[in-house]
Design a protein around this motif. Structure first.
Motif, mmCIF file in Angstrom:
data_model
loop_
_atom_site.group_PDB
_atom_site.id
_atom_site.type_symbol
_atom_site.label_atom_id
_atom_site.label_comp_id
_atom_site.label_asym_id
_atom_site.label_seq_id
_atom_site.Cartn_x
_atom_site.Cartn_y
_atom_site.Cartn_z
ATOM 1 N N VAL A 1 55.578 -39.857 42.528
ATOM 2 C CA VAL A 1 54.694 -38.718 43.135
ATOM 3 C C VAL A 1 54.977 -37.437 42.236
ATOM 4 N N LYS A 2 53.962 -36.844 41.667
ATOM 5 C CA LYS A 2 53.901 -35.999 40.742
ATOM 6 C C LYS A 2 53.882 -34.714 41.487
ATOM 7 N N ALA A 3 54.879 -34.225 42.438
ATOM 8 C CA ALA A 3 54.976 -33.170 43.139
ATOM 9 C C ALA A 3 54.590 -31.784 42.256
ATOM 10 N N VAL A 4 55.423 -31.586 41.356
ATOM 11 C CA VAL A 4 55.026 -30.515 40.381
ATOM 12 C C VAL A 4 54.922 -30.961 38.963
ATOM 13 N N ASP A 5 53.868 -30.775 38.293
ATOM 14 C CA ASP A 5 53.505 -31.164 37.180
ATOM 15 C C ASP A 5 53.133 -30.476 35.988
ATOM 16 N N ASP A 6 54.251 -29.961 35.258
ATOM 17 C CA ASP A 6 53.929 -29.216 34.031
ATOM 18 C C ASP A 6 53.324 -27.571 34.627
ATOM 19 N N ILE A 7 54.261 -26.919 35.182
ATOM 20 C CA ILE A 7 54.052 -25.400 35.134
ATOM 21 C C ILE A 7 54.746 -24.289 34.484
ATOM 22 N N SER A 8 54.408 -23.408 34.379
ATOM 23 C CA SER A 8 55.177 -22.303 33.596
ATOM 24 C C SER A 8 54.871 -20.964 34.332
ATOM 25 N N PHE A 9 55.842 -20.005 34.357
ATOM 26 C CA PHE A 9 55.891 -19.011 34.845
ATOM 27 C C PHE A 9 56.981 -18.017 35.009
ATOM 28 N N SER A 10 56.912 -16.653 35.222
ATOM 29 C CA SER A 10 58.282 -15.895 35.019
ATOM 30 C C SER A 10 58.192 -15.124 36.299
ATOM 31 N N VAL A 11 59.512 -14.487 36.544
ATOM 32 C CA VAL A 11 59.532 -13.643 37.917
ATOM 33 C C VAL A 11 60.178 -12.369 37.083
ATOM 34 N N ARG A 12 59.670 -11.324 37.156
ATOM 35 C CA ARG A 12 60.276 -9.952 36.702
ATOM 36 C C ARG A 12 61.245 -9.344 37.541
ATOM 37 N N LYS A 13 62.526 -8.689 37.041
ATOM 38 C CA LYS A 13 63.388 -7.965 37.865
ATOM 39 C C LYS A 13 62.869 -7.108 38.713
ATOM 40 N N GLY A 14 62.994 -7.008 40.076
ATOM 41 C CA GLY A 14 62.630 -6.126 40.985
ATOM 42 C C GLY A 14 61.279 -6.303 41.721
ATOM 43 N N GLU A 15 60.598 -7.506 41.204
ATOM 44 C CA GLU A 15 59.127 -7.521 41.626
ATOM 45 C C GLU A 15 59.085 -8.870 42.746
ATOM 46 N N THR A 16 57.953 -8.864 43.427
ATOM 47 C CA THR A 16 57.934 -10.030 44.448
ATOM 48 C C THR A 16 56.796 -11.141 43.783
ATOM 49 N N LEU A 17 57.034 -12.183 43.580
ATOM 50 C CA LEU A 17 55.874 -13.159 43.189
ATOM 51 C C LEU A 17 55.674 -14.126 44.317
ATOM 52 N N GLY A 18 54.378 -14.009 44.726
ATOM 53 C CA GLY A 18 54.057 -14.693 45.748
ATOM 54 C C GLY A 18 53.295 -16.159 45.313
ATOM 55 N N VAL A 19 53.796 -17.259 45.841
ATOM 56 C CA VAL A 19 53.347 -18.660 45.557
ATOM 57 C C VAL A 19 52.476 -19.211 46.766
ATOM 58 N N VAL A 20 51.332 -19.405 46.622
ATOM 59 C CA VAL A 20 50.439 -19.875 47.916
ATOM 60 C C VAL A 20 49.833 -21.147 47.437
ATOM 61 N N GLY A 21 49.235 -21.841 48.354
ATOM 62 C CA GLY A 21 48.327 -23.142 48.101
ATOM 63 C C GLY A 21 48.577 -23.970 49.377
#
Length: 333
Positions: A22-42
């Motif tokens: 089961v390919k739950a997560v398949d080859d993703i890249s991202f960064s989170v900067r200090k002090g920010e809020t990154l939302g992940v939706v879907g």
């Protein structure tokens, strides 16, 4: 996070041989900067929670790399991870199941101090009562049990436990989805206030785009284990490029009747494909109204079409002139 993957093996027979994954997560890249809020939706099942648990190292990645403040933590052993737990913490989705009903609030919120052997001035009880007050609870709740609290109060207890050791990064897995709307607003505002006070960095996983719009600085949109769009909040909500993002935003309720009348709702056809056997190339092509032959044969690369706005689509919407050519060149490379 670089080229991150999580495949859950499916085994069969007495020897438990792997027959699929089961390919739950398949080859993703991202960064989170200090002090920010990154939302992940879907949509449900797109890999959001799996991604969050890999960041926390509650799940071992199948491939890829996780770097936290310059240190590769991808394959750290549990003994090495223990000191790291002070800096990376998680708020769990369900405030009813994430608290041990046999323990008092004092024992739950004080557990991080005992596990990490952290000594505090005035003792653990005083530190816990100060944290309870910080998240809007009465210090006298120290000796009570979780069943004596409402859903919103339980989530505050979970937030208090997360904050105990003053972490740098907090992964919040749908922190308000199990709460009433009025309580959701209280918890979201609490998270924002705590971020301002302690300089926290958040990864907020959610399916409610209204909540994400309120709290996030940048938003990553996931579909079937892939990130299909990543942009700052304003750019993504005002001019989304990926058809899937457009479909999600069209489903967000609008309180203004006049605006609602002139709004077109995009209804996706068919069900979400199985991550056991995802469609080839662009995984969204089976439900996309813009899909052409190339979408079935060539995977669209993640391309920055505007400053800070990336998307993975052969035929992006709201894109600047020449976007299709840029995507084609990247796909050829």
């Amino acid at each position: 996070m670089t080229d991150l993957r999580k495949h859950f093996p499916i085994t069969s027979g007495m020897l438990r041989r792997q027959v699929a994954a089961v390919k739950a997560v398949d080859d993703i890249s991202f960064s989170v900067r200090k002090g920010e809020t990154l939302g992940v939706v879907g949509e449900s099942g797109c890999g959001k929670t799996t991604t969050g648990r890999m960041i926390m190292r509650l799940l071992e990645p199948s491939a890829g790399k996780i770097v936290f403040e310059g240190h590769d933590i991808t394959h750290m052993k549990q003994r090495q991870l223990r000191p790291l737990r002070r800096d990376i913490q998680m708020i769990f989705q369900d405030p009813y199941s994430s608290l041990n009903p046999r323990h008092t609030v004092g024992a739950i919120v004080g557990a991080p101090f005992r596990l990490q052997k952290v000594k505090t001035e005035g003792g653990i009880k005083k530190a816990v009562q100060e944290i309870l007050e910080l998240v809007g609870l009465n210090p006298e709740h120290y000796n009570r049990y979780p069943h004596e609290f409402s859903g919103g109060q339980r989530q505050r207890i979970g937030v208090a436990r997360t904050l105990a050791l003053r972490p740098k990064l907090i992964v919040a897995d749908e922190p308000v989805s199990a709460l009433d709307v009025s309580i959701q607003a209280q918890v979201v505002n609490l998270l924002e206030d705590l971020q301002d006070e302690f300089g926290l960095t958040y990864v907020v996983i959610a399916h409610d785009l209204s909540v994400v719009r309120h709290i996030a600085d940048r938003v990553a949109v996931m579909y079937l284990g892939k990130i299909v769009e990543l942009a700052d909040r304003t750019s993504l909500y005002e001019s989304p490029m990926h058809p899937y993002t457009n479909a999600l935003l069209s489903a967000v309720p609008v309180p203004d009747p006049d605006k609602r009348k002139g709004r077109e709702r995009i209804r996706l056809q068919g069900d979400v494909p199985s991550p056991l056997n995802p469609p080839p190339a662009c995984r969204f092509h089976t439900r996309c109204w813009k899909a052409q032959e190339i979408c079935k044969t060539v995977e669209p690369p993640m391309v920055e079409l505007k400053p800070g706005h990336q998307t993975a689509c052969h035929f992006p919407e709201n894109a600047p002139a020449g976007a299709a050519e840029t995507v084609a060149k990247s796909a050829a490379l």
